[in-house]
Scaffold this active site. Structure first.
Site, PDB file in Angstrom:
ATOM      1  N   GLU A 113       3.512  78.618  73.393  1.00 36.53           N
ATOM      2  CA  GLU A 113       4.196  79.895  73.653  1.00 36.53           C
ATOM      3  C   GLU A 113       5.693  79.734  73.450  1.00 36.53           C
ATOM      4  O   GLU A 113       6.210  78.611  73.479  1.00 36.53           O
ATOM      5  CB  GLU A 113       3.888  80.363  75.088  1.00 36.53           C
ATOM      6  CG  GLU A 113       4.287  79.366  76.145  1.00 36.53           C
ATOM      7  CD  GLU A 113       3.614  79.635  77.496  1.00 36.53           C
ATOM      8  OE1 GLU A 113       2.374  79.659  77.537  1.00 36.53           O
ATOM      9  OE2 GLU A 113       4.344  79.798  78.487  1.00 36.53           O
ATOM     10  N   LYS A 115       9.576  79.493  74.226  1.00 40.35           N
ATOM     11  CA  LYS A 115      10.367  79.078  75.389  1.00 40.35           C
ATOM     12  C   LYS A 115      11.536  80.058  75.480  1.00 40.35           C
ATOM     13  O   LYS A 115      12.360  80.132  74.573  1.00 40.35           O
ATOM     14  CB  LYS A 115      10.881  77.646  75.189  1.00 40.35           C
ATOM     15  CG  LYS A 115      11.657  77.111  76.362  1.00 40.35           C
ATOM     16  CD  LYS A 115      11.961  75.631  76.158  1.00 40.35           C
ATOM     17  CE  LYS A 115      12.599  75.017  77.387  1.00 40.35           C
ATOM     18  NZ  LYS A 115      13.886  75.594  77.737  1.00 40.35           N
ATOM     19  N   ASP A 117      14.943  81.735  76.583  1.00 42.50           N
ATOM     20  CA  ASP A 117      16.248  81.231  77.006  1.00 42.50           C
ATOM     21  C   ASP A 117      16.869  82.221  77.991  1.00 42.50           C
ATOM     22  O   ASP A 117      17.689  83.053  77.630  1.00 42.50           O
ATOM     23  CB  ASP A 117      17.141  81.077  75.773  1.00 42.50           C
ATOM     24  CG  ASP A 117      18.291  80.141  76.041  1.00 42.50           C
ATOM     25  OD1 ASP A 117      18.310  79.522  77.118  1.00 42.50           O
ATOM     26  OD2 ASP A 117      19.177  80.034  75.176  1.00 42.50           O
ATOM     27  N   TYR A 225       5.341  83.136  82.977  1.00 41.71           N
ATOM     28  CA  TYR A 225       4.719  82.045  82.221  1.00 41.71           C
ATOM     29  C   TYR A 225       3.996  80.998  83.065  1.00 41.71           C
ATOM     30  O   TYR A 225       3.510  80.009  82.539  1.00 41.71           O
ATOM     31  CB  TYR A 225       5.748  81.345  81.323  1.00 41.71           C
ATOM     32  CG  TYR A 225       6.958  80.818  82.077  1.00 41.71           C
ATOM     33  CD1 TYR A 225       6.841  79.811  83.017  1.00 41.71           C
ATOM     34  CD2 TYR A 225       8.224  81.334  81.820  1.00 41.71           C
ATOM     35  CE1 TYR A 225       7.942  79.340  83.699  1.00 41.71           C
ATOM     36  CE2 TYR A 225       9.331  80.861  82.491  1.00 41.71           C
ATOM     37  CZ  TYR A 225       9.181  79.876  83.433  1.00 41.71           C
ATOM     38  OH  TYR A 225      10.263  79.404  84.109  1.00 41.71           O
ATOM     39  N   LYS A 314      11.795  71.856  70.831  1.00 39.29           N
ATOM     40  CA  LYS A 314      13.042  72.590  70.615  1.00 39.29           C
ATOM     41  C   LYS A 314      13.250  72.946  69.139  1.00 39.29           C
ATOM     42  O   LYS A 314      12.907  72.161  68.256  1.00 39.29           O
ATOM     43  CB  LYS A 314      14.240  71.739  71.085  1.00 39.29           C
ATOM     44  CG  LYS A 314      14.188  71.356  72.543  1.00 39.29           C
ATOM     45  CD  LYS A 314      14.358  72.539  73.456  1.00 39.29           C
ATOM     46  CE  LYS A 314      15.779  72.961  73.556  1.00 39.29           C
ATOM     47  NZ  LYS A 314      16.415  72.747  74.825  1.00 39.29           N
ATOM     48  N   CYS A 408      54.132  67.031  70.197  1.00 38.67           N
ATOM     49  CA  CYS A 408      53.257  67.696  71.151  1.00 38.67           C
ATOM     50  C   CYS A 408      53.209  69.197  70.827  1.00 38.67           C
ATOM     51  O   CYS A 408      54.246  69.778  70.498  1.00 38.67           O
ATOM     52  CB  CYS A 408      53.800  67.482  72.565  1.00 38.67           C
ATOM     53  SG  CYS A 408      52.807  68.272  73.842  1.00 38.67           S
ATOM     54  N   CYS A 410      53.143  71.554  72.742  1.00 37.28           N
ATOM     55  CA  CYS A 410      53.769  72.380  73.778  1.00 37.28           C
ATOM     56  C   CYS A 410      55.124  72.898  73.277  1.00 37.28           C
ATOM     57  O   CYS A 410      55.638  72.394  72.288  1.00 37.28           O
ATOM     58  CB  CYS A 410      53.932  71.576  75.071  1.00 37.28           C
ATOM     59  SG  CYS A 410      55.336  70.480  75.037  1.00 37.28           S
ATOM     60  N   CYS A 428      50.533  62.529  74.620  1.00 37.35           N
ATOM     61  CA  CYS A 428      51.936  62.909  74.785  1.00 37.35           C
ATOM     62  C   CYS A 428      52.430  62.207  76.049  1.00 37.35           C
ATOM     63  O   CYS A 428      51.851  62.377  77.126  1.00 37.35           O
ATOM     64  CB  CYS A 428      52.053  64.425  74.930  1.00 37.35           C
ATOM     65  SG  CYS A 428      53.653  64.936  75.547  1.00 37.35           S
ATOM     66  N   CYS A 433      56.007  67.382  80.213  1.00 36.08           N
ATOM     67  CA  CYS A 433      55.348  68.246  79.216  1.00 36.08           C
ATOM     68  C   CYS A 433      54.768  69.499  79.886  1.00 36.08           C
ATOM     69  O   CYS A 433      53.903  69.403  80.755  1.00 36.08           O
ATOM     70  CB  CYS A 433      54.239  67.454  78.529  1.00 36.08           C
ATOM     71  SG  CYS A 433      53.142  68.453  77.537  1.00 36.08           S
TER      72      CYS A 433
HETATM   73  S1  IVH Z   1       6.631  76.394  81.810  1.00 31.98           S
HETATM   74  C1  IVH Z   1       7.378  72.617  84.596  1.00 31.98           C
HETATM   75  N1  IVH Z   1       7.005  78.137  79.973  1.00 31.98           N
HETATM   76  O1  IVH Z   1      12.282  76.295  80.583  1.00 31.98           O
HETATM   77  C2  IVH Z   1       8.027  73.792  84.218  1.00 31.98           C
HETATM   78  N2  IVH Z   1       8.928  77.286  81.057  1.00 31.98           N
HETATM   79  O2  IVH Z   1      13.365  73.630  80.385  1.00 31.98           O
HETATM   80  C3  IVH Z   1       7.028  74.664  83.584  1.00 31.98           C
HETATM   81  N3  IVH Z   1      11.024  78.266  80.286  1.00 31.98           N
HETATM   82  O3  IVH Z   1      12.577  75.738  84.013  1.00 31.98           O
HETATM   83  C4  IVH Z   1       7.716  75.706  82.947  1.00 31.98           C
HETATM   84  N4  IVH Z   1      10.150  79.627  78.809  1.00 31.98           N
HETATM   85  O4  IVH Z   1      12.815  78.125  83.180  1.00 31.98           O
HETATM   86  C5  IVH Z   1       7.602  77.352  80.865  1.00 31.98           C
HETATM   87  N5  IVH Z   1       7.148  79.716  78.326  1.00 31.98           N
HETATM   88  C6  IVH Z   1       7.754  78.953  79.212  1.00 31.98           C
HETATM   89  C7  IVH Z   1       9.137  78.938  79.392  1.00 31.98           C
HETATM   90  C8  IVH Z   1       9.702  78.084  80.326  1.00 31.98           C
HETATM   91  C9  IVH Z   1      11.268  79.219  79.366  1.00 31.98           C
HETATM   92  C10 IVH Z   1      12.081  77.587  81.058  1.00 31.98           C
HETATM   93  C11 IVH Z   1      11.793  77.438  82.516  1.00 31.98           C
HETATM   94  C12 IVH Z   1      11.930  75.984  82.810  1.00 31.98           C
HETATM   95  C13 IVH Z   1      12.751  75.522  81.657  1.00 31.98           C
HETATM   96  C14 IVH Z   1      12.541  74.060  81.392  1.00 31.98           C
END
Ligand code: IVH
Length: 673
Positions: A113, A115, A117, A225, A314, A408, A410, A428, A433
């Site tokens: 799935e 991840k 942000d 999630y 990542k 420098c 500054c 410097c 300064c």
């Molecule tokens: S599962 C053990 N699923 O990523 C933690 N985390 O870097 C299990 N995150 O703290 C987390 N999308 O805040 C999971 N699909 C996803 C996620 C996810 C974002 C975040 C989460 C976690 C952090 C870890």
């Protein structure tokens, strides 16, 4: 009770919850906005006619609560972990191999799935009703943001289940859709407010608001999630089934959660997402791969703070090409000249970049960067952007070699620039300064130092240019009148700043040690020193030998601390600060009541205070020997009165209790130093 109204309210709430879920979580509304609004209008009318029937989980009550003084901590029943990172398919293979050997089989299914942000939250439901929302915090204790999560429409207030769910905790990521982030920043440009650097910061800044009205005004979303803690029922036993079950009871589950059975499938999904991620309305920094069976998850367990049953895959950081316009230097507080690239403005991962760090001369030489080059700039997540290198094919011969600094940056443009033999940086050496001075002052007022809110770079520069501040003690001599004389400083802001400066006197000794700007001494070392030496007198007199004895202090640090206090001026600063009421010893950890300045006087606090949280002001009063009570009686000595005071103010007036404004209270407390 009016039975028919009660019945209609219940039905309306169910109906509204149902349509809310269709609209916000499933993205498939069955009715139009106007029709939905009609249902809400009817429910509001019924509830206002029968206020005794209003309950906190009613959809009308999402934005009902008042601003908080501060967030309280909530322990997580099961720690919120983080994820180990994989950066390529070999890392995934290695993870799969480790899991297989630990389980004794490689035949297990997984789920993949996006991840997200954003920021993680844990939502607790008791008997199907949302009762708590907490941020991740340090993973063990989060912040109580219940009132704020309640304002997020894709978070159900009530679960849609016909089986009993006594207790359920789910976890997910709160995020701000990219479009909403841009709109929010556009508004903030208009109103002259500081911009959010990226959607994640905007989401965090919006959720961690003491006033839920602000959170409600920002468009936040959630993808759920994970199942956290449960009690009183048996949930499904695989991640995949848990996700579909959570979806069925009202949670917003990402539609791209998918079962996978092999590394080939993982790789194929990853390749699709390398591009697909840019088309989504949320920011994603990778994928998460999880072992599906919860039974196998338990068998694999955790390693430190990371589960062995999941891994983050990542995405590579985003790279863009732009022109290197110049190489400039910023001056650090110890005089170090830090080179940075001045770039033609360019968008990377949704953020406009105009500068990037260049680390040091060797780095510039190694990359053979020339002014005028087209360069590759990279930004990974939140990390400061960096210049990867020049595009040699795009050189046309006009590019200029960079010269090591000889003056420098500054205003004094001092030529006292040296490169110390053991260092890769130019420095410097001018003790006067002004750029270094501003950096030192900035460090002193920064969060890890005295944490003086409202004293940013611009104001510090203006204060030094106007001759009001030369060194740290001068902050504590400032008056509101002096501040008002500065450009664009109103009397309210001036008063607030004076309050923040006064408040900083109550910071722990470690903050002061850090604020002094001793080379190599950051907040962690300062905490060690504060715990060991208890006051600055002891620290100033400590020999390198004594310092080195302390666990966590090495010879370089010890030498740096000793040589800092060998300089007479640095000692004087500490004495001057103490004479101005900045304690040179730990005060907060002294036993309560040892300073009985307040002579057991009884205090009541009302209204919103500008400079303190409730708990700070309460512990301050207790530390000084006063007592706190919640009601004004004839025995109350003082009422500390903030903004929007409640009925306590009337009570205090009628009982002739002395009323202190916040400023008067601060003045009173300061007079004891
Ligand atoms: S599962 C053990 N699923 O990523 C933690 N985390 O870097 C299990 N995150 O703290 C987390 N999308 O805040 C999971 N699909 C996803 C996620 C996810 C974002 C975040 C989460 C976690 C952090 C870890």
């Amino acid at each position: 009770m009016n039975q028919s109204a009660h019945q209609e309210i219940i039905e309306l709430r169910d109906l509204i919850n149902f349509h809310n879920h269709r609209y916000h979580s499933l993205d498939s509304p069955l009715i139009g906005d106007a029709e939905f609004d009609q249902l809400m209008v009817r429910l509001r009318k019924l509830e206002s006619d029968h206020p005794n029937l209003i309950t906190s989980e009613s959809p009308t009550q999402r934005v009902g609560s008042k601003p908080l003084e501060s967030f309280s901590g909530i322990p997580h029943p099961v720690p919120m972990l983080s994820l180990a990172n994989a950066f390529n398919i070999d890392d995934i293979q290695a993870w799969h191999k480790r899991a297989s050997s630990s389980l004794g089989t490689s035949d297990f299914s997984m789920v993949i799935e996006p991840k997200i942000d954003g920021l993680a939250v844990a939502l607790t439901y008791e008997n199907g009703i949302l009762t708590r929302g907490a941020t991740r915090g340090d993973g063990l204790i989060g912040e109580d943001v219940t009132n704020n999560v309640r304002t997020i429409k894709s978070i159900p207030l009530v679960l849609q289940s016909n089986v009993e769910i006594p207790r359920l905790e789910v976890r997910g990521e709160i995020y701000m859709p990219k479009g909403s982030f841009e709109n929010l920043n556009a508004l903030r440009i208009k109103s002259g407010e500081q911009l959010f650097a990226n959607p994640r910061n905007a989401a965090a800044g919006s959720l961690r608001q003491l006033d839920p009205q602000i959170t409600a005004s920002r468009n936040l979303e959630i993808w759920v999630y994970q199942l956290g803690y449960t009690e009183g029922f048996t949930p499904p036993n695989s991640h995949w089934e848990i996700m579909s079950w959570l979806k069925s009871i009202g949670f917003r589950i990402n539609p791209d959660v998918q079962p996978v059975f092999s590394q080939e499938e993982i790789e194929a999904y990853y390749k699709i997402w390398l591009d697909k991620r840019f088309n989504e309305d949320y920011q994603t920094d990778g994928l998460v791969i999880k072992v599906d069976s919860t039974n196998l998850q338990s068998k694999l367990g955790t390693a430190g703070r990371e589960p062995r049953w999941a891994i983050a895959f990542k995405f590579p950081s985003e790279q863009v090409i732009t022109k290197l316009l110049d190489i400039n230097f910023s001056v650090g507080r110890t005089g170090t000249l830090n080179p940075y690239a001045v770039l033609e403005a360019v968008q990377v991962s949704g953020v406009t970049i105009r500068q990037a760090t260049l680390h040091n001369d060797d780095d510039i030489a190694r990359k053979d960067l020339r002014i005028g080059d087209y360069v590759i700039v990279e930004r990974a997540g939140d990390v400061i952007p960096k210049v990867v290198g020049p595009i040699l094919e795009r050189r046309n011969g006009t590019e200029i070699h960079y010269k090591v600094p000889y003056e420098c940056p500054c205003p004094l443009k001092t030529h006292l620039i040296v490169k110390e033999p053991d260092s890769i940086m130019h420095k410097c050496m001018n003790p006067e300064c002004p750029a270094q001075q501003i950096e030192r002052l900035k460090h002193f007022t920064s969060q890890s130092g005295m944490d003086i809110e409202g004293l940013g770079e611009k104001l510090i520069t203006s204060l030094t240019e106007n001759g009001l501040i030369n060194d740290f003690p001068d902050f504590y001599k400032l008056t509101a009148d002096q501040l008002i004389s500065l450009d664009r400083m109103g009397s309210k802001s001036a008063q607030n700043l004076i309050s923040s400066i006064q408040k900083s006197k109550f910071k722990p000794l470690s903050s002061l040690i850090c604020a002094l700007g001793i080379k190599h001494v950051g907040i962690e070392t300062a905490e060690i020193l504060s715990a060991k030496f208890k006051n600055l007198g002891n620290l100033m007199n400590a020999s390198t030998g004594e310092l080195e004895q302390v666990n966590g202090i090495g010879p370089v640090m010890a030498e740096s601390i000793r040589s800092h206090f060998e300089i007479e001026k640095n000692k004087q600063i500490v004495h001057l600060l103490a004479s101005l009421g900045v304690p040179d010893q730990e005060t907060a950890s002294e036993p309560l009541g040892t300073k009985n300045y307040l002579d057991s006087k009884s205090f009541v606090i009302t209204g919103r205070l500008e400079s303190f949280t409730r708990s700070t002001v309460e512990s301050l009063i207790k530390n000084l020997g006063g007592t706190i009570s919640s009601k004004v009686t004839s025995k109350t000595d003082f009422l500390v009165c903030g903004e929007d005071p409640g009925s306590k103010l009337d009570g205090a007036r009628s009982l002739n209790v002395k009323i202190l404004s916040e400023a008067e209270f601060i003045e009173m407390v300061n007079s004891y130093d």
